[in-house]
Design an enzyme around this catalytic site. Structure first.
Site, mmCIF file in Angstrom:
data_model
loop_
_atom_site.group_PDB
_atom_site.id
_atom_site.type_symbol
_atom_site.label_atom_id
_atom_site.label_comp_id
_atom_site.label_asym_id
_atom_site.label_seq_id
_atom_site.Cartn_x
_atom_site.Cartn_y
_atom_site.Cartn_z
ATOM 1 N N HIS A 42 -34.840 -10.352 -6.929
ATOM 2 C CA HIS A 42 -34.915 -10.258 -8.388
ATOM 3 C C HIS A 42 -33.501 -10.397 -8.972
ATOM 4 O O HIS A 42 -33.314 -11.005 -10.019
ATOM 5 C CB HIS A 42 -35.463 -8.900 -8.823
ATOM 6 C CG HIS A 42 -36.844 -8.592 -8.323
ATOM 7 N ND1 HIS A 42 -37.093 -7.725 -7.293
ATOM 8 C CD2 HIS A 42 -38.063 -9.033 -8.729
ATOM 9 C CE1 HIS A 42 -38.391 -7.634 -7.088
ATOM 10 N NE2 HIS A 42 -39.006 -8.421 -7.931
ATOM 11 N N ASP B 10 -42.268 -17.487 -4.667
ATOM 12 C CA ASP B 10 -43.657 -17.615 -5.133
ATOM 13 C C ASP B 10 -43.795 -19.001 -5.752
ATOM 14 O O ASP B 10 -43.973 -19.145 -6.964
ATOM 15 C CB ASP B 10 -43.954 -16.519 -6.158
ATOM 16 C CG ASP B 10 -43.723 -15.135 -5.569
ATOM 17 O OD1 ASP B 10 -44.580 -14.652 -4.838
ATOM 18 O OD2 ASP B 10 -42.632 -14.561 -5.799
#
Ligand code: AMP
Length: 254
Positions: free
Chosen positions: A35, A148
């Site tokens: 992140h 992802d």
């Protein structure tokens, strides 16, 4: 850092702000360096950097997976402050879904393969919540991880198809020193499982192996392979280790 508890608090605080300098990183919390790379880029490229933490129930098919999702809000807040984020939004379900999940965004092609094949409503939940978060923040740049990749691809298509005034920026996968893609779910692996998990990316990169051979090898080590496939110039894998579902993908080299 301004912390907005709920949608109404955010809308009241952001009124009249300059949307052109806004960047957004949507997350489900339990933040790590993966992140961190998106957030650093967002802070560097925008005058207002917004992070959302929301574990979106509509994208979970399995209630246990939702219930077991790690929660580390205080650590996350310290991490975001250390990165220089300007705004954190913590939405609540009732505000985000005023009509429950009766209105949604869906896609009928790329969302039906890979992670959407066995989890049929997953991307419907993802696309719907991402559209809500982009509309709420009016962010002009939104950052997604290629870990992802299917999600990144689908969100990019959604923004194009609906003429949304924002740009989707895809960031490379951040890995540990053994090549394991960082994930909030890695925290749930035992030491033995971690050793196995670190072998997955090595297999995935091995161009001498077919996807069937990779799947067979993983299954023989104790993984339960969901899929191992090539698509869109990349190789994808999803496999369970115990209850933990791990995914990864790499670009295929000719
Ligand atoms: P999540 O909190 O799992 O929903 O992830 C929020 C965002 O961080 C998504 O765009 C993910 O693709 C991205 N992300 C998660 N892990 C990584 C990683 N290891 N490398 C790059 N991006 C990541």
């Amino acid at each position: 850092m301004n912390i907005h508890h709920g949608v109404a608090a955010w809308l009241a605080a952001c009124e009249g702000g300059d949307v052109l300098g806004r960047g957004l990183v949507p997350t489900m919390g339990a933040l790590h360096e993966g992140h961190g790379s998106l957030i650093r880029q967002c802070v560097a490229e925008n005058t207002q950097s917004i992070v959302t933490i929301y574990v979106n129930p509509t994208q979970f098919e399995n209630p246990d997976d939702l219930g077991n999702y790690p929660d580390s809000l205080q650590d996350d807040i310290h991490y975001l402050e250390s990165l220089g984020v300007s705004d954190l939004i913590l939405p609540q379900y009732k505000e985000l879904y005023p009509f429950d999940f009766t209105l949604f965004v869906d896609e009928s092609l790329d969302s039906k393969v890979l992670c959407g094949k066995n989890r049929t409503g997953h991307f419907k939940g993802v696309l719907s919540v991402v559209m809500k978060l982009i509309n709420l923040t009016q962010a002009r740049r939104v950052y997604f991880g290629k870990k992802d990749f299917q999600q990144y691809r689908l969100v990019s298509k959604m923004v194009e198809a609906y003429f949304m005034p924002t740009r989707i920026i895809g960031m490379d996968t951040v890995r540990d020193e053994h090549g394991l893609a960082l994930s909030s779910r890695n925290r749930r692996l035992s030491d033995e499982q971690l050793v196995l998990a670190r072998r997955m990316n090595v297999l995935l990169r091995d161009g001498s192996l077919s996807t069937e051979e990779i799947a067979d090898q993983l299954n023989s080590w104790g993984f339960r392979v969901d899929y191992c496939e090539e698509r869109w110039g990349r190789r994808f894998v999803a496999a369970f280790l115990g209850e933990v579902r791990l995914i990864d993908n790499v670009e295929m080299t000719p």
